[in-house]
Design a protein around this motif. Structure first.
Motif, PDB file in Angstrom:
ATOM      1  N   VAL A   2       0.724  -1.344   0.098  1.00 56.15           N
ATOM      2  CA  VAL A   2       0.104  -0.044  -0.079  1.00 56.15           C
ATOM      3  C   VAL A   2       0.948   1.267   0.179  1.00 56.15           C
ATOM      4  O   VAL A   2       0.282   2.326  -0.512  1.00 56.15           O
ATOM      5  CB  VAL A   2      -0.848   0.016   1.390  1.00 56.15           C
ATOM      6  N   SER A  39      -0.691  -4.647   5.802  1.00 54.59           N
ATOM      7  CA  SER A  39      -1.529  -5.167   4.853  1.00 54.59           C
ATOM      8  C   SER A  39      -1.169  -6.692   4.449  1.00 54.59           C
ATOM      9  O   SER A  39      -2.119  -7.282   4.022  1.00 54.59           O
ATOM     10  CB  SER A  39      -1.238  -4.349   3.416  1.00 54.59           C
ATOM     11  N   GLU A  45       2.722  -0.189   7.342  1.00 56.73           N
ATOM     12  CA  GLU A  45       1.409  -0.194   6.453  1.00 56.73           C
ATOM     13  C   GLU A  45       1.591  -1.380   5.507  1.00 56.73           C
ATOM     14  O   GLU A  45       0.534  -2.217   5.509  1.00 56.73           O
ATOM     15  CB  GLU A  45       1.233   0.990   5.816  1.00 56.73           C
ATOM     16  N   ASN A  46       2.632  -1.613   4.856  1.00 50.56           N
ATOM     17  CA  ASN A  46       2.757  -2.868   4.097  1.00 50.56           C
ATOM     18  C   ASN A  46       2.860  -3.968   4.946  1.00 50.56           C
ATOM     19  O   ASN A  46       2.251  -5.082   4.532  1.00 50.56           O
ATOM     20  CB  ASN A  46       4.130  -2.797   3.313  1.00 50.56           C
TER      21      ASN A  46
END
Length: 376
Positions: A171, A277, A273-274
């Motif tokens: 993301v 995800s 964030e990755n």
């Protein structure tokens, strides 16, 4: 038709041995290198599902129909015209031919695609008295053709337009993100074992630690794919085995010791964030830190260092490498695997770190080195 085929997988040039090892582990098949960035094995229908859904080192899986030396375009036409395409394409389906060519020839990739496309149309007309439709935008069946010097390979693409290295969990896009297939391969080159501690001290968008956590926890990389696989449009494949594969609980819970740091808070936040995800945030300890100063007492260090292309200064990149290497010397670790875009790191590490393996890969058009070190 017996669902037994020769299967071709594409991967990074220079990392074919990693792909061969993974296919043998996943499928129990003996695979072999058949060209730069290409391996093949004899398999069956289920191999298509397993390789596309579970493999971490390959980009595309193809049912290989032609693998021969050729003389000219007419010869290529004849080789593809000899195939009975009714085994692979239904009369109402459309198709497209996509060619990649390498070497010196008096024809282009477009010329090859045109000849192979005509061969498919002519063969089908002769066999079924039906003229197949060509659809370059959204074909039902994709024929992949690879021309390298005097050899042509081609077959039915089971992966699709989106390569398997595009996992789908990102993301946050780091400006110099590493291909996931390369990140996984670095971990295999490091011979990282899940009980060992691991750090990526210049993690950027987090690809290496995320791929490590996915690999260790056996989370299928295909779980994140947003685009359909090409095999989902192939009428001759029974997809029930794929549905069973997807329904299996393959994930395992492990107490992992994976650390990831970067000097940029923005990149660390993006990496977090990755990882969230990808569902592995609880497996990685992220922090903002300078690789030239932090504690590097880890079993394995795997890192994609800045190449200096964007920094615009050989002196600056050399200084970064030198200070990072000096910090490595101060700590205890078992193995360092670093991917670099020039030999500057090699020169800076000479006499300070013990080089145990060096391989050159092609990362797109960039000549890149993967260096493995131990402490002196």
């Amino acid at each position: 038709m017996k669902q037994k085929w020769e299967l071709l997988a594409t991967t990074i040039r220079g990392l074919e041995d990693i792909a061969i090892r993974e296919i043998e582990e996943l499928l129990g098949r003996r695979a072999e290198k058949i060209g730069e960035g290409k391996i093949k094995w004899k398999g069956k229908e289920e191999d298509v599902f397993v390789a596309n859904y579970l493999a971490r080192s390959i980009h595309r899986v193809i049912i290989l129909l032609v693998n021969e030396k050729f003389v000219d375009l007419t010869d290529i036409y004849e080789k593809f015209a000899s195939i009975e395409y009714s085994n692979y394409i239904a009369p109402e389906q459309s198709f497209a031919v996509i060619t990649r060519r390498k070497g010196k020839h008096n024809f282009t990739s477009i010329d090859v695609s045109r000849e192979v496309g005509q061969a498919i149309i002519d063969s089908y007309l002769k066999e079924k008295r039906v003229r197949l439709r060509v659809n370059l935008d959204k074909p039902d069946v994709i024929m992949r053709v690879y021309v390298s010097d005097d050899r042509v390979m081609g077959g039915i693409d089971t992966t699709g337009q989106v390569s398997l290295h595009r996992r789908g969990y990102r993301v946050y896009q780091h400006p110099a993100s590493l291909k996931t297939t390369i990140a996984y391969s670095l971990l295999r080159i490091a011979d990282w074992r899940f009980e060992e501690s691991l750090i990526d001290p210049m993690c950027g968008g987090g690809t290496i630690p995320i791929e490590a956590a996915l690999y260790a926890r056996n989370i299928p990389p295909g779980r994140f794919r947003k685009m359909e696989y090409a095999f989902e449009r192939l009428t001759f494949i029974d997809r029930s085995a794929f549905e069973r594969l997807k329904s299996k609980r393959l994930e395992r819970e492990l107490n992992l010791r994976i650390a990831a740091t970067d000097v940029s808070e923005r990149h660390v936040n993006g990496a977090i964030e990755n990882a969230r995800s990808a569902g592995v945030l609880d497996s990685i300890e992220f922090s903002v830190a300078d690789a030239r100063k932090i504690d590097l007492d880890f079993d394995k260090i795997v890192v994609n260092v800045p190449y200096g292309i964007r920094m615009g200064s050989i002196k600056r990149i050399g200084k970064l490498y030198r200070e990072f290497i000096n910090n490595l010397i101060r700590h205890n670790w078992k193995r360092l695997v670093v991917i670099v875009g020039s030999d500057i790191f090699l020169r800076e590490a000479q006499g300070k770190l013990k080089l145990i393996d060096l391989r050159e890969i092609m990362y797109g058009d960039l000549r890149t080195f993967i260096c493995s070190y131990e402490r002196i």
